[in-house]
Design an enzyme around this catalytic site. Structure first.
Site, PDB file in Angstrom:
ATOM      1  CG  HIS A  53      -1.818   1.206   1.155  1.00 51.73           C
ATOM      2  ND1 HIS A  53      -2.594   1.475   2.464  1.00 51.73           N
ATOM      3  CD2 HIS A  53      -2.601   1.874   0.225  1.00 51.73           C
ATOM      4  CE1 HIS A  53      -3.093   2.323   2.220  1.00 51.73           C
ATOM      5  NE2 HIS A  53      -3.171   2.885   0.925  1.00 51.73           N
ATOM      6  CD  GLU A  56      -2.623   2.556  -3.741  1.00 49.11           C
ATOM      7  OE1 GLU A  56      -3.119   3.821  -3.959  1.00 49.11           O
ATOM      8  OE2 GLU A  56      -2.827   1.757  -3.302  1.00 49.11           O
ATOM      9  CG  HIS A  57      -0.462   6.114  -0.557  1.00 49.86           C
ATOM     10  ND1 HIS A  57      -0.853   7.062   0.061  1.00 49.86           N
ATOM     11  CD2 HIS A  57      -1.531   5.166  -0.858  1.00 49.86           C
ATOM     12  CE1 HIS A  57      -2.043   6.675   0.452  1.00 49.86           C
ATOM     13  NE2 HIS A  57      -2.369   5.539  -0.092  1.00 49.86           N
ATOM     14  CD  GLU A 134      -4.695   6.365   2.979  1.00 49.24           C
ATOM     15  OE1 GLU A 134      -4.820   5.155   3.322  1.00 49.24           O
ATOM     16  OE2 GLU A 134      -4.627   7.081   2.069  1.00 49.24           O
TER      17      GLU A 134
END
Length: 808
Positions: A53, A56-57, A134
């Site tokens: 994740h 991806e950022h 998040e």
């Protein structure tokens, strides 16, 4: 007219190993790309949860060739497109949609960011803070925690039980081992053998293939890497478990060693489990008072494993009876010989949905690589699945297959229109556009059949608005929405998006989609709205939303005047006044609308008042949310309803989008939910700014937004004349009929009608943009800063005091 069948996508593997799917769709206005990488959260080393994740950022932070202000996200936003990414258990997806003329440059940016990501420590530290925000929001979100807890019954060593979002503790950026793992993961999985690129657009197959080859040329080549097989979902012989909570029962079934076609089989099974048609499982459960709602979904599927989730809302106190009814229905369903009728209808609705899908939706569908229906191998897989679930052999005789969707085939109109209570024959004095034209009627009809959109498309749109004398109570709103539930589902399956929004005293019924079923969908919707039965009074428990989404949901009603509540549906309908707008409908569809138009409740009125002029005031609306996070929306309407002001506001929104995100999310790191956009609400055009933060209170968030707005003149001056002209042309290009989808065009024209504009609104707006110069833009910025059009702030905390006035 029947919409053409959509061709299956062309599939091939390029010389360097990149698998591509190409779909030529000449009727589309936009092009889309979906890239799937066969690597996700479960493929990272156990020591670094969240690494996939995090990568991806990082990929969106820009490259040496395309810095952040020129990268894919900024490029797509400035060209009026859509872009996003998603990291799942075993896949990572990147997808975007653009006008065809800008599509090649978008692909170029996507390939560059995949190959040359920014990995500097400072960038990583800043982005880790975003992931940590998040994580905090996720850990405090009741729905997210509820979903996460569904895996509690699985084996403790299965990765579904683990944490994969990433936070400060799991992403030790300063450690050399972590940096090596990050580089290794990128090098191992971000290469051609692990990727599938899906392209959809009006370009020819040859052009799409050329774009795919250009994209692939810069990617590192490599064979597909086998992803490690996971351990068993459950230990021992047990294959299912349940979780019981207040007003909810969750049943979870695990599967091992399923065949390849199990994905389509499970999708087929879930569709019919979710059907509320008479004789089916859900209808019977409601009738027996065992459950009010059933939602069947596949939570996970990989390497022959699957996790099927059945969520029952408002179940009986003893879940044993519910499970017994489920097994009984599954036995009936399994006994059907290969499901020929259900397979035919299922394939028809999938085809309909493809006919109204956007380029982005089709590209993402193609990246899933599923058949459009239930194949023969899927039938065999479904039989195996039903056997594993434990369908009984001796089932009850009351079950029946669901009735066919009335909107998937030509249907006769409803018989006996009838009148609602309090209505007289005078309310029926309506004529269709064709009847008015044939009789040379000169009066303006309350239902305007506009020629602003050509009628040579398979799709059309209709908007019906009622002005009521009171606001519907919350219970009445729920009953109205519930009355349309089944019609909405059937309409969606048939290619029509149906929505009903009772916003205070303005009620809106909207239908957008294929023309063929539009008239009969409208008839059924009006019948259900005016004949609410006892079942419609049952309440449903809504899923909680994150705070910023709660604010967005109530924003439209806070833009309207508050009136006394009423639950007398008959009186509300008979005292209401209505008008409407139909767009893109051909003569055949218009003629077929005659009976439906005669059933519209209320008095037709072609002169409903438009919104009052903007008032320079600061209004603060406090919205209660069940969250410790702070959320705020600031809506800044244009100073007037003039087209010139709307053009200026649109260009200001266009110039603000990327800098606002950069300032509040990247530099100040206030939270992960940060956005700015132009929004039209009830005919009122305005700039909308939104922030959700785990740390900064509403007053601080508002201060950051105000300081950003105060710097708008300086932001404008940073653009030289050539740059301003370029940005103005980019924005005007988004109004071009060649790239504007029919749905978007219809929404814009409806908002124009609400604002009192004529049907040539889009052309006038384009012309106004062309005349917008620097002095006019700077003047608009000052009027925005002074709140000449008024400011409306929604927050989950009380207002800060003067000049803000509390409002409901």
């Amino acid at each position: 007219m029947s919409a053409p069948t959509h061709p299956r996508p062309h599939t091939e593997t390029l010389a360097n190993g990149l698998r591509v799917t190409l779909r030529h769709m000449p009727g589309l206005k936009r092009s889309a790309a979906a890239l799937r990488v066969a690597a996700g959260s479960h493929d990272v080393p156990l020591a670094w949860p969240g690494l996939a994740h995090f990568l991806e950022h990082l990929l969106f932070l820009g490259t040496e060739r395309f810095p952040a202000d020129q990268g894919l996200m900024t490029y797509v936003q400035t060209h009026g497109g859509q872009v996003n990414a998603s990291t799942r258990e075993r896949t990572t997806d990147f997808f975007f949609e653009l006008p065809p003329t800008s599509f090649s440059a978008g692909l170029e940016r996507l390939s560059d960011m995949l190959v040359h990501p920014r990995m500097s420590p400072d960038d990583q530290l800043r982005e880790r803070e975003v992931l940590h925000a998040e994580f905090i929001a996720w850990s405090q979100d009741a729905l997210a925690q509820q979903q996460f807890a569904l895996s509690d019954g699985l084996s403790a060593i299965h990765p579904l039980r683990g944490f994969h979002a990433g936070n400060r503790d799991s992403l030790p950026v300063s450690q050399a081992d972590f940096q090596q793992a990050l580089r290794d993961f990128h090098q191992q999985f971000y290469r051609t053998g692990q990727m599938t690129l899906s392209l959809v657009g009006p370009q020819s197959l040859e052009q799409l293939r050329a774009l795919a080859e250009q994209f692939a040329a810069v990617l590192p080549a490599g064979d597909k890497v086998a992803q490690s097989a996971p351990p068993s979902l459950m230990e021992g012989e047990t294959t299912s478990y349940q979780q019981v909570a207040e007003r909810r029962l969750d049943l979870l079934h695990t599967f091992e060693a399923l065949p390849e076609s199990s994905a389509e089989a499970l999708a087929f099974l879930c569709h019919w489990l979710n059907s509320a048609k008479p004789g089916g499982l859900l209808a019977h459960l409601r009738k027996q008072g065992l459950a009010d709602r059933l939602e069947a979904t596949v939570l996970y599927q990989f390497a022959g494993q699957a996790l099927l989730h059945l969520a029952f809302t408002a179940p009986a106190e003893t879940p044993g009876a519910l499970r017994e009814q489920l097994r009984d229905w599954l036995g009936f369903f399994a006994a059907q010989q290969d499901w020929p009728a259900l397979r035919e209808e299922y394939a028809a609705l999938l085809q309909r949905q493809q006919q109204v899908s956007s380029a982005l939706q089709l590209a993402r569908l193609d990246s899933e690589q599923r058949d459009s229906g239930l194949s023969e191998s899927g039938v065999a897989a479904l039989k195996q699945i039903l056997q594993k679930i434990g369908a009984v052999d001796n089932f009850s005789s009351h079950w029946q297959l669901p009735a066919a969707n009335p909107f998937l085939r030509a249907a006769e109109p409803l018989a006996n229109a009838g009148l609602i209570r309090g209505q007289t024959s005078a309310h029926r004095g309506l004529r269709t556009f064709a009847q008015d034209r044939s009789r040379s009627r000169r009066e303006r009809s309350p239902m305007q059949f506009s020629q602003a959109l050509p009628d040579n498309s398979a799709e059309g749109a209709m908007f019906l608005r009622w002005q009521m004398e009171a606001t519907a109570t919350a219970d009445l709103q729920a009953r109205l929405q519930r009355s349309l539930r089944d019609v909405t589902d059937d309409a969606r399956q048939a290619g029509v998006e149906l929505s009903f929004t009772p916003t205070r005293n303005q009620w809106l019924l909207k239908l957008i989609g294929l023309q063929d079923p539009l008239p009969v969908v409208l008839e059924h919707a009006l019948k259900n709205l005016t004949q609410i039965d006892a079942d419609s009074a049952l309440s449903e428990q809504e899923q909680p939303l994150m705070p910023i989404r709660q604010l967005l949901k109530v924003l439209p009603e806070r833009c309207l005047q508050s009136l006394p509540p009423s639950d007398d549906i008959g009186h509300l309908w008979t005292t209401s006044r209505w008008d409407g707008l139909a767009l893109g409908l051909n003569a055949q569809t218009q003629a077929a609308m005659g009976l439906a138009l005669s059933r519209i409740p209320g008095m037709p009125d072609n002169q409903l008042p438009i919104l009052p002029a903007p008032v320079a005031e600061h209004r603060w609306s406090h919205v209660e949310t069940d969250s410790s996070e702070h959320a705020l929306l600031l809506f800044c309407p244009s100073a007037t309803r003039e087209i010139a002001d709307e053009a200026a506001w649109r260009l200001l929104a266009h110039l603000c989008q990327a800098p606002f995100y950069q300032r509040l999310r990247v530099e100040l790191q206030l939270g992960y939910a940060v956005f700015s956009a132009l929004r039209q609400i009830q005919g009122r055009t305005g700039l909308l700014f939104g922030v959700q933060s785990p740390t900064a209170p509403a007053g601080e968030l508002l201060g950051h937004i105000q300081r950003f707005l105060e710097a708008l003149p300086a932001l404008i001056e940073q653009h030289d004349d050539a740059s301003l002209i370029e940005q103005r042309q980019l924005l005007a290009g988004q109004l071009d009929a060649s790239v504007l989808s029919r749905k978007d065009a219809a929404e814009w024209l409806w908002q124009a009608k609400l604002a009192g504009h004529s049907s040539d609104y889009l052309a006038r707006l384009t012309a106004a943009l062309g005349q917008l110069d620097r002095p006019a833009l700077l003047t608009a910025a000052q009027r925005l800063i002074r709140a000449d059009g008024g400011w409306l702030c929604l927050a989950n905390s009380v207002g800060p005091g003067a000049p803000w006035q509390a409002t409901k």
